[in-house]
Enzyme design. Structure first.
Site, PDB file in Angstrom:
ATOM      1  N   ARG A  86      -1.295   3.827  13.150  1.00  9.73           N
ATOM      2  CA  ARG A  86      -0.012   3.054  14.049  1.00  9.73           C
ATOM      3  C   ARG A  86      -0.546   2.418  15.741  1.00  9.73           C
ATOM      4  O   ARG A  86      -1.435   3.082  15.454  1.00  9.73           O
ATOM      5  CB  ARG A  86       1.362   3.989  13.998  1.00  9.73           C
ATOM      6  N   LYS A  93       3.803  -9.183  11.083  1.00  9.94           N
ATOM      7  CA  LYS A  93       2.624  -8.573   9.737  1.00  9.94           C
ATOM      8  C   LYS A  93       3.024 -10.012   8.826  1.00  9.94           C
ATOM      9  O   LYS A  93       3.963 -11.001   9.235  1.00  9.94           O
ATOM     10  CB  LYS A  93       3.012  -8.230   9.149  1.00  9.94           C
ATOM     11  N   ARG A 151       0.661  -1.392   0.147  1.00  4.16           N
ATOM     12  CA  ARG A 151      -0.335  -0.085   0.076  1.00  4.16           C
ATOM     13  C   ARG A 151       0.998   1.077  -0.295  1.00  4.16           C
ATOM     14  O   ARG A 151       2.147   1.292   0.092  1.00  4.16           O
ATOM     15  CB  ARG A 151      -0.313  -0.562   1.827  1.00  4.16           C
TER      16      ARG A 151
END
Length: 323
Positions: free
Chosen positions: A320, A185, A120
């Site tokens: 975040r 992730k 992204r």
């Protein structure tokens, strides 16, 4: 000489001499040596021992089109106009977009390696050869761009369901397009949309999922990562995993087109990685802090700040955790 032919011969993890490989492939030992160098340049670990030859210490699990077709339910397979597996591409999203421009209605495009894999906001996506999953679905929606709000979140729910089918249960969803495991992730989603605001839209759904990330590449990645190999006691292999994920995606896309994001909203909320936690939203030079209160029926993030709850949409906004 196709790399996949060489890799298939070496997939057992045993030593193979340059002479042996050359005879099977019909090329010289020098040509084999050049391809071994190419494997190393692509991030594949190769052991070379004089007198014994070459081996892949961890073997390799290459995508297999026939195995994929056997694992995907026939009804799901019939939904796809074509299924294409490539060795190397710039990006699978580019393949899917080209297919849509040629008139395809639905297709799956996967690759062993992406030279220009994208995350992204234009970020690079590290795509080592034959290690992870890089794939894109080409799809057409008839209800217009506005009806696609929340699509990336619905895709995240589908991927999470697929991982659950192989025993990977500890997966959280980070708004708007990431899958995490214990804050690390695991996968990312990149959706590209073109078409009419009120009519037919062309949609490319790109997915990158860490399956067996080589340890040597971890230093190139700016955030902690997780991969399926560490999370699943006995994951079925990349081709089988891809079939499971695609099966869930096709089912979810049907529900999404019929009922919108609201059909899976509660499931997303249960897996929200930042539920009721302090977060920061970053858009360009602007930063807003507050408490994450989930998402609304359209998939917009609900942020409580200054005693008020406001809605924020994806695009150029990043989330975040507050430090």
């Amino acid at each position: 000489m196709e790399l996949t032919k060489l890799l298939n011969l070496m997939s057992d993890g045993a030593f193979h001499s340059g002479r042996e490989l050359g005879e099977v492939l019909g090329v010289s030992r020098s040509a084999v040596w050049k391809q071994i160098q190419r494997l190393e340049a692509l991030g594949i670990e190769v052991y070379s021992v004089k007198g014994r030859g070459y081996r892949l210490p961890a073997g390799i699990d290459l995508l297999d089109l026939e195995r994929f077709r056997m694992q995907l339910p026939q009804a799901a397979l019939e939904r796809l106009d074509e299924v294409v597996f490539e060795e190397e591409v710039a990006s699978t999203n580019s393949l899917a977009l080209q297919a849509l421009n040629k008139g395809r209605n639905a297709g799956l495009y996967a690759a062993e390696y992406q030279a220009k894999g994208r995350g992204r906001r234009g970020r690079d996506w590290i795509s080592p050869y034959g290690a992870n999953l890089y794939f894109s679905l080409a799809w057409r929606f008839s209800a217009g761009v506005a009806a696609l709000e929340g699509l990336s979140l619905a895709v995240g729910v589908a991927l999470r369901r697929g991982l659950g089918r192989i025993g990977v249960d500890d997966v959280q969803l980070k708004w708007p397009n990431d899958l995490l495991s214990q804050g690390r992730k695991l996968a990312g989603i990149l959706i590209e949309i073109s078409g009419d605001a009120a009519g037919e839209c062309q949609v490319v759904i790109g997915v990158g999922m860490n399956v067996a990330m080589p340890a040597g590449l971890l230093e190139q990645i700016s955030q902690p990562i997780a991969d399926v190999a560490d999370l699943a006691d006995n994951h079925p292999g990349r081709s089988e995993l891809l079939a499971i994920l695609v099966d869930e995606l096709l089912d979810t896309l049907d529900r999404f087109e019929r009922d919108g994001f609201g059909a899976v909203r509660q499931e997303w909320l249960q897996a929200n990685a930042h539920r009721d936690s302090r977060i920061r939203l970053i858009s360009g030079q602007e930063e807003i802090s507050g408490i994450c209160r989930g998402v609304d029926e359209s998939g917009a993030l609900l942020l409580e700040s200054g005693g008020q709850v406001r809605s924020y949409y994806g695009g150029e906004v990043s989330l975040r955790a507050a430090e």
